[in-house]
Design a protein around this motif. Structure first.
Motif, PDB file in Angstrom:
ATOM      1  N   VAL A  57       0.855  -1.190   0.000  1.00 28.44           N
ATOM      2  CA  VAL A  57       0.000   0.000   0.000  1.00 28.44           C
ATOM      3  C   VAL A  57       0.890   1.239   0.000  1.00 28.44           C
ATOM      4  O   VAL A  57       1.992   1.223   0.555  1.00 28.44           O
ATOM      5  N   PRO A  58       0.447   2.306  -0.638  1.00 25.81           N
ATOM      6  CA  PRO A  58       1.287   3.497  -0.729  1.00 25.81           C
ATOM      7  C   PRO A  58       1.399   4.229   0.602  1.00 25.81           C
ATOM      8  O   PRO A  58       0.527   4.128   1.463  1.00 25.81           O
ATOM      9  N   THR A  59       2.471   5.003   0.729  1.00 25.15           N
ATOM     10  CA  THR A  59       2.704   5.857   1.887  1.00 25.15           C
ATOM     11  C   THR A  59       2.678   7.311   1.428  1.00 25.15           C
ATOM     12  O   THR A  59       2.629   7.602   0.229  1.00 25.15           O
ATOM     13  N   PHE A  60       2.776   8.227   2.386  1.00 24.92           N
ATOM     14  CA  PHE A  60       2.757   9.630   1.996  1.00 24.92           C
ATOM     15  C   PHE A  60       4.003  10.005   1.199  1.00 24.92           C
ATOM     16  O   PHE A  60       3.952  10.931   0.375  1.00 24.92           O
ATOM     17  N   ALA A  61       5.087   9.289   1.409  1.00 20.39           N
ATOM     18  CA  ALA A  61       6.283   9.532   0.587  1.00 20.39           C
ATOM     19  C   ALA A  61       5.983   9.258  -0.886  1.00 20.39           C
ATOM     20  O   ALA A  61       6.486   9.950  -1.778  1.00 20.39           O
ATOM     21  N   ALA A  79     -13.954  18.526   7.724  1.00 21.63           N
ATOM     22  CA  ALA A  79     -14.351  17.277   7.085  1.00 21.63           C
ATOM     23  C   ALA A  79     -14.148  17.362   5.582  1.00 21.63           C
ATOM     24  O   ALA A  79     -14.140  18.446   4.999  1.00 21.63           O
ATOM     25  N   VAL A  80     -13.997  16.191   4.973  1.00 24.27           N
ATOM     26  CA  VAL A  80     -13.953  16.072   3.515  1.00 24.27           C
ATOM     27  C   VAL A  80     -14.951  14.997   3.105  1.00 24.27           C
ATOM     28  O   VAL A  80     -15.056  13.947   3.749  1.00 24.27           O
ATOM     29  N   ILE A  81     -15.689  15.272   2.017  1.00 23.14           N
ATOM     30  CA  ILE A  81     -16.626  14.299   1.456  1.00 23.14           C
ATOM     31  C   ILE A  81     -16.185  13.992   0.029  1.00 23.14           C
ATOM     32  O   ILE A  81     -15.926  14.903  -0.761  1.00 23.14           O
ATOM     33  N   ALA A  82     -16.113  12.717  -0.301  1.00 23.55           N
ATOM     34  CA  ALA A  82     -15.794  12.300  -1.670  1.00 23.55           C
ATOM     35  C   ALA A  82     -16.650  11.094  -2.021  1.00 23.55           C
ATOM     36  O   ALA A  82     -17.000  10.287  -1.161  1.00 23.55           O
ATOM     37  N   PRO A  83     -17.000  10.942  -3.289  1.00 30.17           N
ATOM     38  CA  PRO A  83     -17.760   9.758  -3.707  1.00 30.17           C
ATOM     39  C   PRO A  83     -16.931   8.489  -3.537  1.00 30.17           C
ATOM     40  O   PRO A  83     -15.695   8.532  -3.562  1.00 30.17           O
ATOM     41  N   ILE A  84     -17.611   7.360  -3.393  1.00 32.66           N
ATOM     42  CA  ILE A  84     -16.912   6.081  -3.304  1.00 32.66           C
ATOM     43  C   ILE A  84     -17.551   5.065  -4.244  1.00 32.66           C
ATOM     44  O   ILE A  84     -18.764   4.917  -4.300  1.00 32.66           O
ATOM     45  N   LEU A 107      -5.136   8.854   2.829  1.00 28.57           N
ATOM     46  CA  LEU A 107      -3.677   8.880   2.884  1.00 28.57           C
ATOM     47  C   LEU A 107      -3.163  10.284   3.174  1.00 28.57           C
ATOM     48  O   LEU A 107      -2.284  10.481   4.019  1.00 28.57           O
ATOM     49  N   THR A 108      -3.734  11.284   2.506  1.00 28.95           N
ATOM     50  CA  THR A 108      -3.309  12.666   2.707  1.00 28.95           C
ATOM     51  C   THR A 108      -3.729  13.205   4.064  1.00 28.95           C
ATOM     52  O   THR A 108      -2.922  13.790   4.801  1.00 28.95           O
ATOM     53  N   LEU A 109      -5.004  13.014   4.413  1.00 30.76           N
ATOM     54  CA  LEU A 109      -5.492  13.596   5.663  1.00 30.76           C
ATOM     55  C   LEU A 109      -4.881  12.933   6.891  1.00 30.76           C
ATOM     56  O   LEU A 109      -4.650  13.607   7.901  1.00 30.76           O
ATOM     57  N   ALA A 110      -4.614  11.638   6.829  1.00 25.46           N
ATOM     58  CA  ALA A 110      -3.978  10.963   7.964  1.00 25.46           C
ATOM     59  C   ALA A 110      -2.602  11.568   8.251  1.00 25.46           C
ATOM     60  O   ALA A 110      -2.166  11.627   9.406  1.00 25.46           O
ATOM     61  N   GLU A 111      -1.946  12.031   7.196  1.00 26.88           N
ATOM     62  CA  GLU A 111      -0.621  12.642   7.345  1.00 26.88           C
ATOM     63  C   GLU A 111      -0.700  14.115   7.715  1.00 26.88           C
ATOM     64  O   GLU A 111       0.022  14.589   8.597  1.00 26.88           O
ATOM     65  N   LYS A 112      -1.598  14.851   7.050  1.00 24.11           N
ATOM     66  CA  LYS A 112      -1.605  16.310   7.166  1.00 24.11           C
ATOM     67  C   LYS A 112      -2.645  16.870   8.133  1.00 24.11           C
ATOM     68  O   LYS A 112      -2.404  17.893   8.776  1.00 24.11           O
ATOM     69  N   LEU A 113      -3.814  16.232   8.209  1.00 25.75           N
ATOM     70  CA  LEU A 113      -4.891  16.718   9.078  1.00 25.75           C
ATOM     71  C   LEU A 113      -5.580  15.536   9.759  1.00 25.75           C
ATOM     72  O   LEU A 113      -6.734  15.217   9.472  1.00 25.75           O
ATOM     73  N   PRO A 114      -4.886  14.874  10.672  1.00 24.55           N
ATOM     74  CA  PRO A 114      -5.454  13.653  11.265  1.00 24.55           C
ATOM     75  C   PRO A 114      -6.736  13.869  12.053  1.00 24.55           C
ATOM     76  O   PRO A 114      -7.473  12.916  12.312  1.00 24.55           O
ATOM     77  N   GLY A 115      -7.045  15.117  12.418  1.00 24.25           N
ATOM     78  CA  GLY A 115      -8.269  15.378  13.164  1.00 24.25           C
ATOM     79  C   GLY A 115      -9.490  15.574  12.291  1.00 24.25           C
ATOM     80  O   GLY A 115     -10.621  15.607  12.795  1.00 24.25           O
ATOM     81  N   ALA A 116      -9.299  15.695  10.978  1.00 30.49           N
ATOM     82  CA  ALA A 116     -10.427  15.930  10.075  1.00 30.49           C
ATOM     83  C   ALA A 116     -11.227  14.650   9.863  1.00 30.49           C
ATOM     84  O   ALA A 116     -10.679  13.551   9.810  1.00 30.49           O
ATOM     85  N   LYS A 117     -12.534  14.801   9.741  1.00 34.86           N
ATOM     86  CA  LYS A 117     -13.412  13.668   9.465  1.00 34.86           C
ATOM     87  C   LYS A 117     -13.386  13.360   7.963  1.00 34.86           C
ATOM     88  O   LYS A 117     -13.307  14.267   7.132  1.00 34.86           O
ATOM     89  N   ILE A 118     -13.495  12.085   7.636  1.00 36.42           N
ATOM     90  CA  ILE A 118     -13.520  11.655   6.238  1.00 36.42           C
ATOM     91  C   ILE A 118     -14.823  10.903   5.991  1.00 36.42           C
ATOM     92  O   ILE A 118     -15.093   9.882   6.632  1.00 36.42           O
ATOM     93  N   TYR A 119     -15.629  11.444   5.080  1.00 34.30           N
ATOM     94  CA  TYR A 119     -16.898  10.820   4.745  1.00 34.30           C
ATOM     95  C   TYR A 119     -16.888  10.405   3.270  1.00 34.30           C
ATOM     96  O   TYR A 119     -16.475  11.179   2.396  1.00 34.30           O
ATOM     97  N   PHE A 146      -9.782   4.458   8.103  1.00 33.79           N
ATOM     98  CA  PHE A 146      -9.816   5.918   8.202  1.00 33.79           C
ATOM     99  C   PHE A 146     -11.160   6.570   7.896  1.00 33.79           C
ATOM    100  O   PHE A 146     -11.369   7.721   8.279  1.00 33.79           O
ATOM    101  N   VAL A 147     -12.052   5.903   7.192  1.00 38.46           N
ATOM    102  CA  VAL A 147     -13.328   6.530   6.834  1.00 38.46           C
ATOM    103  C   VAL A 147     -14.250   6.537   8.053  1.00 38.46           C
ATOM    104  O   VAL A 147     -14.499   5.495   8.666  1.00 38.46           O
TER     105      VAL A 147
END
Length: 317
Positions: free
Chosen positions: A3-7, A173-178, A189-201, A248-249
């Motif tokens: 699985v990819p990492t933030f690097a 929070a961020v909302i994206a289709p799935i 992947l991005t939010l876990a690294e940069k904004l871990p407190g943000a909700k992901i829906y 993470f979701v």
């Protein structure tokens, strides 16, 4: 499982920068008032090839060494990944072949051909796609770039949410289709690294709710051929995307077919921009769950704008 990492995201960003747009972030005072919060739309409908998937496709294609690239690339897709991969292949000067369901919008099939790609049509099911693709790769040696279950693709998609938070800063929070989960995995992947407190829906059609049922069951549940106007969201999660979704979701928000069409029409009318039904799923989830987002700063990813103008969903056929 790789699985990819933030690097990997950082490398992807540098690799794809010459081949994509940094898409705008737009707002709508009307939608802010409707929701009772601040909403920021990351407009991948303005992306090259008309969708976010060009990010992951370009990362995959330009990751190949010359020997692998010489055999070309192949994939299966209902539309936007097909356009994106053939665009990326054209930019690199290599061949591309796409297995597409016969029910995919004709506008998307035509666009694949315009980018120099070859289209092979199959029955509209995941099983039919994968069987034809497997045979194709065995015969040609093409590099299979999976629409979403590919670490190169996920890392590329993650650059979208990275641009979003760079532009608007802290976000609740961020909302994206799935569908298959490539965009939402990149967002995780991005939010876990940069904004871990943000909700992901994640937002999903009720008619194609396999990701919702998977999250509730704690395991992947597949639908082979669901029926929804959001044609880009008919596929099921796979191992790599399940890795991110399950960890993470925060929740998957379901919307009806009528809500999808109403949200699409609302964005066309109020924001004066073209989005496709799959993009509208995220907008519909925002509006249906407005109490959840009231008083919040919310990012919504508009994933694409490839629409068959002769078959708009609010017109009688």
């Amino acid at each position: 499982m790789n699985v990819p990492t933030f690097a990997d995201v950082s490398r992807a960003r540098e690799r794809i920068q010459p081949h994509i747009h940094r898409t705008p972030v737009l707002t709508s005072r009307y939608i802010d008032g409707l929701v009772g919060g601040e909403v920021f739309f990351k407009c991948e409908n303005f992306q090259r090839a008309g969708a976010f998937k060009v990010r992951g496709a370009c990362n995959a294609v330009f990751s190949l060494n010359d020997q692998a690239a010489a055999n070309g690339v192949a994939t299966h897709s209902s539309g936007n990944h097909a356009l994106s991969l053939t665009y990326a292949a054209m930019r690199r000067g290599i061949s591309s072949t796409v297995v597409m369901p016969r029910t995919a919008p004709q506008a998307k099939k035509d666009a694949v051909k315009d980018y120099g790609g070859k289209v092979l049509e199959c029955e509209p099911s995941t099983a039919a796609r994968e069987a034809m693709l497997k045979k194709l790769v065995e015969e040609t040696g093409s590099d299979f770039v999976h629409p979403y279950n590919d670490p190169r693709v996920i890392a590329g998609q993650a650059t979208c949410s990275l641009e979003l938070i760079e532009e608007i800063g802290l976000i609740d929070a961020v909302i994206a289709p799935i569908g298959g989960g490539g965009m939402i995995s990149g967002t995780c992947l991005t939010l876990a690294e940069k904004l871990p407190g943000a909700k992901i829906y994640a937002a999903e059609p009720s008619n194609a709710d396999d990701a919702y049922r998977s999250l509730k069951a704690g395991r992947i549940i597949e639908d082979d051929a669901p029926q929804t106007v959001a044609d880009g969201l008919k596929v099921s999660l796979r191992g790599r995307t399940w890795h991110f979704v399950s960890r993470f979701v925060d929740d998957i928000l379901l919307v009806s077919e009528s809500e999808i069409v109403e949200a699409m029409r609302l964005v066309w009318q109020r924001m004066k921009i073209v989005i496709e039904p799959s993009s509208a799923v995220a907008v519909a989830a925002l509006i249906r769950n407005r109490d959840l987002f009231a008083g919040k700063k919310v990012g919504v990813i508009l994933t694409g704008g490839n629409v068959d103008l002769d078959k708009l969903p609010w017109l009688k056929q």
